[in-house]
Design a protein around this motif. Structure first.
Motif, PDB file in Angstrom:
ATOM      1  N   ILE A 399       0.854  -1.182   0.000  1.00 50.84           N
ATOM      2  CA  ILE A 399       0.000   0.000   0.000  1.00 50.84           C
ATOM      3  C   ILE A 399       0.895   1.239   0.000  1.00 50.84           C
ATOM      4  O   ILE A 399       1.990   1.224   0.570  1.00 50.84           O
ATOM      5  CB  ILE A 399      -0.928  -0.040   1.236  1.00 50.84           C
ATOM      6  N   SER A 400       0.474   2.291  -0.685  1.00 50.47           N
ATOM      7  CA  SER A 400       1.321   3.493  -0.739  1.00 50.47           C
ATOM      8  C   SER A 400       0.481   4.748  -0.885  1.00 50.47           C
ATOM      9  O   SER A 400      -0.677   4.695  -1.309  1.00 50.47           O
ATOM     10  CB  SER A 400       2.321   3.413  -1.896  1.00 50.47           C
ATOM     11  N   ILE A 401       1.104   5.861  -0.511  1.00 49.62           N
ATOM     12  CA  ILE A 401       0.519   7.177  -0.766  1.00 49.62           C
ATOM     13  C   ILE A 401       1.655   8.115  -1.098  1.00 49.62           C
ATOM     14  O   ILE A 401       2.758   8.014  -0.541  1.00 49.62           O
ATOM     15  CB  ILE A 401      -0.274   7.694   0.453  1.00 49.62           C
ATOM     16  N   GLN A 402       1.422   8.995  -2.068  1.00 48.12           N
ATOM     17  CA  GLN A 402       2.437  10.000  -2.395  1.00 48.12           C
ATOM     18  C   GLN A 402       1.785  11.372  -2.491  1.00 48.12           C
ATOM     19  O   GLN A 402       0.627  11.507  -2.889  1.00 48.12           O
ATOM     20  CB  GLN A 402       3.184   9.653  -3.671  1.00 48.12           C
ATOM     21  N   LYS A 403       2.587  12.376  -2.071  1.00 51.60           N
ATOM     22  CA  LYS A 403       2.058  13.733  -2.006  1.00 51.60           C
ATOM     23  C   LYS A 403       3.232  14.699  -1.953  1.00 51.60           C
ATOM     24  O   LYS A 403       4.170  14.512  -1.158  1.00 51.60           O
ATOM     25  CB  LYS A 403       1.179  13.888  -0.762  1.00 51.60           C
ATOM     26  N   GLU A 404       3.183  15.721  -2.803  1.00 54.06           N
ATOM     27  CA  GLU A 404       4.177  16.797  -2.811  1.00 54.06           C
ATOM     28  C   GLU A 404       5.609  16.255  -2.832  1.00 54.06           C
ATOM     29  O   GLU A 404       6.489  16.754  -2.142  1.00 54.06           O
ATOM     30  CB  GLU A 404       3.964  17.711  -1.596  1.00 54.06           C
ATOM     31  N   GLY A 405       5.825  15.211  -3.618  1.00 59.73           N
ATOM     32  CA  GLY A 405       7.166  14.674  -3.790  1.00 59.73           C
ATOM     33  C   GLY A 405       7.564  13.623  -2.780  1.00 59.73           C
ATOM     34  O   GLY A 405       8.624  13.003  -2.911  1.00 59.73           O
ATOM     35  N   TRP A 406       6.742  13.402  -1.766  1.00 55.54           N
ATOM     36  CA  TRP A 406       7.029  12.387  -0.755  1.00 55.54           C
ATOM     37  C   TRP A 406       6.172  11.151  -1.007  1.00 55.54           C
ATOM     38  O   TRP A 406       5.046  11.245  -1.500  1.00 55.54           O
ATOM     39  CB  TRP A 406       6.733  12.916   0.638  1.00 55.54           C
ATOM     40  N   LYS A 407       6.712   9.980  -0.643  1.00 59.23           N
ATOM     41  CA  LYS A 407       5.967   8.744  -0.835  1.00 59.23           C
ATOM     42  C   LYS A 407       6.192   7.816   0.356  1.00 59.23           C
ATOM     43  O   LYS A 407       7.330   7.581   0.779  1.00 59.23           O
ATOM     44  CB  LYS A 407       6.396   8.033  -2.120  1.00 59.23           C
ATOM     45  N   LEU A 408       5.087   7.278   0.882  1.00 58.32           N
ATOM     46  CA  LEU A 408       5.132   6.308   1.972  1.00 58.32           C
ATOM     47  C   LEU A 408       4.622   4.975   1.445  1.00 58.32           C
ATOM     48  O   LEU A 408       3.556   4.912   0.813  1.00 58.32           O
ATOM     49  CB  LEU A 408       4.261   6.769   3.140  1.00 58.32           C
ATOM     50  N   VAL A 409       5.383   3.905   1.693  1.00 57.09           N
ATOM     51  CA  VAL A 409       5.013   2.565   1.236  1.00 57.09           C
ATOM     52  C   VAL A 409       4.925   1.641   2.435  1.00 57.09           C
ATOM     53  O   VAL A 409       5.826   1.621   3.287  1.00 57.09           O
ATOM     54  CB  VAL A 409       6.033   2.007   0.230  1.00 57.09           C
ATOM     55  N   GLY A 410       3.842   0.872   2.505  1.00 58.25           N
ATOM     56  CA  GLY A 410       3.684  -0.115   3.562  1.00 58.25           C
ATOM     57  C   GLY A 410       3.775  -1.525   3.021  1.00 58.25           C
ATOM     58  O   GLY A 410       3.020  -1.903   2.122  1.00 58.25           O
ATOM     59  N   ASN A 411       4.714  -2.285   3.543  1.00 55.20           N
ATOM     60  CA  ASN A 411       4.804  -3.721   3.304  1.00 55.20           C
ATOM     61  C   ASN A 411       5.080  -4.374   4.658  1.00 55.20           C
ATOM     62  O   ASN A 411       6.123  -4.991   4.881  1.00 55.20           O
ATOM     63  CB  ASN A 411       5.904  -4.053   2.303  1.00 55.20           C
ATOM     64  N   THR A 412       4.139  -4.204   5.568  1.00 56.10           N
ATOM     65  CA  THR A 412       4.377  -4.569   6.952  1.00 56.10           C
ATOM     66  C   THR A 412       3.068  -4.992   7.610  1.00 56.10           C
ATOM     67  O   THR A 412       2.048  -5.142   6.917  1.00 56.10           O
ATOM     68  CB  THR A 412       5.039  -3.385   7.689  1.00 56.10           C
ATOM     69  N   ASP A 413       3.073  -5.179   8.920  1.00 58.78           N
ATOM     70  CA  ASP A 413       1.876  -5.625   9.634  1.00 58.78           C
ATOM     71  C   ASP A 413       0.969  -4.456   9.995  1.00 58.78           C
ATOM     72  O   ASP A 413       1.398  -3.296  10.028  1.00 58.78           O
ATOM     73  CB  ASP A 413       2.275  -6.362  10.907  1.00 58.78           C
ATOM     74  N   TYR A 414      -0.270  -4.773  10.349  1.00 57.75           N
ATOM     75  CA  TYR A 414      -1.274  -3.750  10.610  1.00 57.75           C
ATOM     76  C   TYR A 414      -0.932  -2.878  11.819  1.00 57.75           C
ATOM     77  O   TYR A 414      -1.362  -1.732  11.910  1.00 57.75           O
ATOM     78  CB  TYR A 414      -2.651  -4.391  10.804  1.00 57.75           C
ATOM     79  N   ASN A 415      -0.136  -3.424  12.770  1.00 56.92           N
ATOM     80  CA  ASN A 415       0.172  -2.665  13.983  1.00 56.92           C
ATOM     81  C   ASN A 415       1.657  -2.329  14.099  1.00 56.92           C
ATOM     82  O   ASN A 415       2.173  -2.114  15.192  1.00 56.92           O
ATOM     83  CB  ASN A 415      -0.276  -3.443  15.225  1.00 56.92           C
ATOM     84  N   SER A 416       2.344  -2.267  12.954  1.00 60.42           N
ATOM     85  CA  SER A 416       3.781  -2.004  12.965  1.00 60.42           C
ATOM     86  C   SER A 416       4.080  -0.546  13.297  1.00 60.42           C
ATOM     87  O   SER A 416       3.255   0.352  13.058  1.00 60.42           O
ATOM     88  CB  SER A 416       4.387  -2.349  11.604  1.00 60.42           C
ATOM     89  N   SER A 417       5.274  -0.328  13.794  1.00 59.70           N
ATOM     90  CA  SER A 417       5.731   1.038  14.054  1.00 59.70           C
ATOM     91  C   SER A 417       6.032   1.732  12.736  1.00 59.70           C
ATOM     92  O   SER A 417       6.227   1.091  11.708  1.00 59.70           O
ATOM     93  CB  SER A 417       6.985   1.015  14.932  1.00 59.70           C
ATOM     94  N   ILE A 418       6.099   3.043  12.789  1.00 52.49           N
ATOM     95  CA  ILE A 418       6.314   3.826  11.568  1.00 52.49           C
ATOM     96  C   ILE A 418       7.660   3.511  10.940  1.00 52.49           C
ATOM     97  O   ILE A 418       7.837   3.630   9.721  1.00 52.49           O
ATOM     98  CB  ILE A 418       6.175   5.342  11.859  1.00 52.49           C
ATOM     99  N   GLU A 419       8.632   3.064  11.725  1.00 51.58           N
ATOM    100  CA  GLU A 419       9.955   2.747  11.181  1.00 51.58           C
ATOM    101  C   GLU A 419       9.923   1.520  10.264  1.00 51.58           C
ATOM    102  O   GLU A 419      10.862   1.298   9.493  1.00 51.58           O
ATOM    103  CB  GLU A 419      10.953   2.511  12.322  1.00 51.58           C
ATOM    104  N   SER A 420       8.843   0.750  10.321  1.00 56.14           N
ATOM    105  CA  SER A 420       8.724  -0.425   9.454  1.00 56.14           C
ATOM    106  C   SER A 420       8.218  -0.060   8.057  1.00 56.14           C
ATOM    107  O   SER A 420       8.192  -0.912   7.166  1.00 56.14           O
ATOM    108  CB  SER A 420       7.779  -1.452  10.081  1.00 56.14           C
ATOM    109  N   PHE A 421       7.813   1.190   7.875  1.00 57.13           N
ATOM    110  CA  PHE A 421       7.368   1.664   6.565  1.00 57.13           C
ATOM    111  C   PHE A 421       8.566   2.183   5.778  1.00 57.13           C
ATOM    112  O   PHE A 421       9.641   2.404   6.325  1.00 57.13           O
ATOM    113  CB  PHE A 421       6.330   2.782   6.733  1.00 57.13           C
ATOM    114  N   ASP A 422       8.352   2.387   4.479  1.00 59.45           N
ATOM    115  CA  ASP A 422       9.362   3.010   3.626  1.00 59.45           C
ATOM    116  C   ASP A 422       8.919   4.432   3.302  1.00 59.45           C
ATOM    117  O   ASP A 422       7.798   4.633   2.817  1.00 59.45           O
ATOM    118  CB  ASP A 422       9.528   2.242   2.311  1.00 59.45           C
ATOM    119  N   LEU A 423       9.779   5.386   3.555  1.00 56.79           N
ATOM    120  CA  LEU A 423       9.514   6.780   3.221  1.00 56.79           C
ATOM    121  C   LEU A 423      10.579   7.253   2.241  1.00 56.79           C
ATOM    122  O   LEU A 423      11.777   7.107   2.493  1.00 56.79           O
ATOM    123  CB  LEU A 423       9.549   7.661   4.470  1.00 56.79           C
ATOM    124  N   PHE A 424      10.139   7.818   1.120  1.00 57.43           N
ATOM    125  CA  PHE A 424      11.072   8.284   0.098  1.00 57.43           C
ATOM    126  C   PHE A 424      10.792   9.742  -0.252  1.00 57.43           C
ATOM    127  O   PHE A 424       9.632  10.163  -0.326  1.00 57.43           O
ATOM    128  CB  PHE A 424      10.946   7.444  -1.177  1.00 57.43           C
TER     129      PHE A 424
END
Length: 585
Positions: A399-424
């Motif tokens: 799952i992902s969302i991008q906005k104003e040049g930033w993109k967050l991608v989730g390939n993790t568990d439903y209750n994971s900490s934010i550090e488990s996501f990918d931010l670009f």
């Protein structure tokens, strides 16, 4: 005599002027071209030195090129969003099969909106938004249709080509205006030829042509004359020196790339014929032409450095080429780097052609016309949400969302900490190589909050909570063929025999003749059961030899909205049909 000649000249001049004025004021034609599983890098214009696409490259050079354009990770969701300007989950489309590729009848398509403006409309190729009433192209605004069923030719849902094996793309049985019809030749040639014939037949009125190639989707079949051009190349050679990532290719990937490039070159040749026909008919200037693809490549190959491929929420799965040309409407040969998506096509055509965008539902797209004209975006802070999993969306899987040049991608568990996501930071890292979620958790949490809001909104959409159903016994489609692509049940339901499956249906009461076709002949002396709601009809098979089609005659079915569940049992094993035909008498 001189008076008569003068009068004739005057009448001719007035008629010619009127005809010319009519031509200049005629609404623009619209041609929407989309290819299947052609990735961002499968074009010469996007830096691929191995593929030969001179027609598309030249078209891109004449067009407005959207270089930051996005689609869904897989095909049916892309097509639902393209047709409606809405996130696919709003339309009921959540997957490519398993009953999740049926778009609700209530959705309003580009074809319906153009038809309201007296356009004649045609689709040629892939639909993949429901194969039965009320979800077929003819039910959603298309006057003319030449299509295959389900997600691809040779797939289980397209039962008229499935058994052709490695010849499924050649001499196929297709569906012409909902009737089976045999065609000669290669599928891409057929679809392009039918589109060209449609254009020629309707050249004097505004038309909408949706040329939706099923190539280069698997199975990778192509005329040998095209394959021979690529059989000796190394598709992995010549990359990496420019600093862009290049992901390793297996020998299987390399052979797939050779076939894909051959299939794309065939498409390129067919588009040359189409563009030459527009010139010949004198309608090129007044025709809006769009070229795009539906998602990333299925196999690993050159993707211009992007990460991921088909099915992925990373850039390689969702970033796609998008070129639009309209000589009478705006100048071409320019690039737009503003975030845009398949959601925007319908609102853009609305502004160009002059039809109203539906106001009784949420439209997620925005017109691209201001960007085409060089104006600033009217929605500078817009975001784009993407996801894909089988069945229903899962937090936080692909799952992902991008906005104003930033993109967050989730390939993790439903209750994971934010550090488990990918931010670009795509402005500095377009190839998604440096994860900043730990160092910039505030930005990651901000994007995650918006992602959560969109997710919650979409999973509660009416068409997802109460999915579309196939209507049985309606005079608009009788008989009805239920195919495996639209069957729900166990995840991964495909061509298995012993698997739980069913179709979501609305049955009109009456007497039916029913046929059950199996993947291969089933053993004799078994029981065929059909469950519909609280009604079950059981018939014993009295055949003494294996048989692949069983029939029930004069079955009385009550009015039902629910599941239609057929199965054949013998010697302790259950068999789910390959397709079911129901004909109301």
């Amino acid at each position: 005599m001189h008076i008569h000649r003068s009068l004739f000249t005057l009448v001719f001049f007035i008629s010619f002027s009127f005809s010319f004025a009519q031509q200049k004021t005629k609404s623009p034609n619209v041609i929407l071209i989309i290819t299947d599983d052609q990735g961002y890098g499968d074009l010469g214009t996007n830096g691929n030195p191995h593929i030969n696409t001179p027609t598309i490259d030249a078209f891109a050079a004449e067009s407005v090129r959207f270089t930051n354009f996005y689609v869904s990770p897989v095909c049916a969701p892309t097509r639902a969003s393209l047709m409606t300007g809405r996130y696919s989950l709003r339309t009921g489309v959540r997957d490519t099969y398993n009953g999740g590729a049926m778009m609700a009848e209530s959705e309003v398509t580009i074809a319906e909106l153009l038809k309201s403006k007296n356009y004649v409309t045609g689709i040629f190729g892939k639909w993949h938004l429901g194969d039965n009433y009320p979800m077929r192209p003819s039910d959603q605004g298309f006057d003319e249709s030449v299509i295959h069923l389900s997600g691809g030719m040779g797939q289980v849902g397209d039962f008229t080509t499935y058994y052709q094996g490695d010849r499924s793309y050649f001499d196929p049985v297709l569906w012409h205006n909902n009737e089976q019809e045999s065609y000669e030749g290669y599928c891409s040639d057929i679809f392009a030829t039918e589109a060209i014939n449609f254009i020629e037949k309707n050249k004097d009125k505004p038309f909408f042509t949706y040329l939706s190639f099923n190539a280069p989707h698997t199975p990778l079949q192509v005329p040998d004359e095209y394959y021979q051009k690529y059989k000796d190349i190394d598709p992995s050679a010549g990359f990496g020196e420019d600093g862009k990532p290049f992901y390793p290719m297996s020998e299987g990937d390399k052979e797939a790339a050779r076939k894909v490039y051959a299939m794309v070159e065939n498409i390129d040749d067919n588009l040359k014929k189409l563009f030459l026909k527009l010139e010949e008919l004198g309608i090129e200037e007044n025709t809006i032409v769009i070229f795009m693809t539906d998602n990333g490549p299925q196999q690993q190959r050159f993707v211009a450095g992007l990460k991921g491929r088909k099915g992925s929420a990373y850039q390689g799965g969702i970033r796609a080429p998008f070129f639009i040309r309209y000589p009478d409407g705006f100048k071409g040969n320019k690039e737009v780097n503003t975030l845009s998506a398949h959601l925007d096509v319908m609102p853009t055509l609305a502004e160009l052609v002059g039809f109203e965008v539906p106001t009784d539902r949420k439209i997620d797209g925005h017109s691209m016309l201001p960007l085409i004209k060089g104006e600033k975006s009217s929605t500078p802070d817009r975001s784009y949400f993407a996801y894909w999993t089988r069945k229903y969306p899962e937090l936080y899987e692909n799952i992902s969302i991008q906005k104003e040049g930033w993109k967050l991608v989730g390939n993790t568990d439903y209750n994971s900490s934010i550090e488990s996501f990918d931010l670009f930071d795509l402005s500095k890292d377009p190839y998604e190589q440096q994860n900043l979620s730990a160092s910039n958790s505030a930005k990651a949490l901000e994007l995650k909050s918006e992602m959560d809001g969109i997710y919650r909104e979409l999973i509660n959409e009416e068409n997802l909570v109460n999915p579309p159903v196939i209507q049985i016994g309606n005079k608009a489609e009788n008989p009805v063929f239920l195919n495996r692509n639209d069957a729900a049940g166990e995840r991964g339901i495909w061509d298995q025999e012993d698997i739980f499956g069913y179709w979501k249906v609305a049955i009109e009461p009456g007497v039916y003749d029913i046929k059950f076709k199996f993947v291969k002949p089933v053993p004799p002396k078994g029981k065929m059961t059909l469950e519909t709601g609280n009604y079950a009809s059981i018939e014993v098979d009295q055949s003494s030899a294996p048989i692949d089609i069983l029939e029930m005659k004069n079955v009385k079915l009550e009015q039902t909205v629910g599941d239609l569940l057929p199965f054949y049992t013998v010697a302790g094993k259950r068999y789910f049909p390959f397709w079911v035909e129901l004909e109301k008498k």
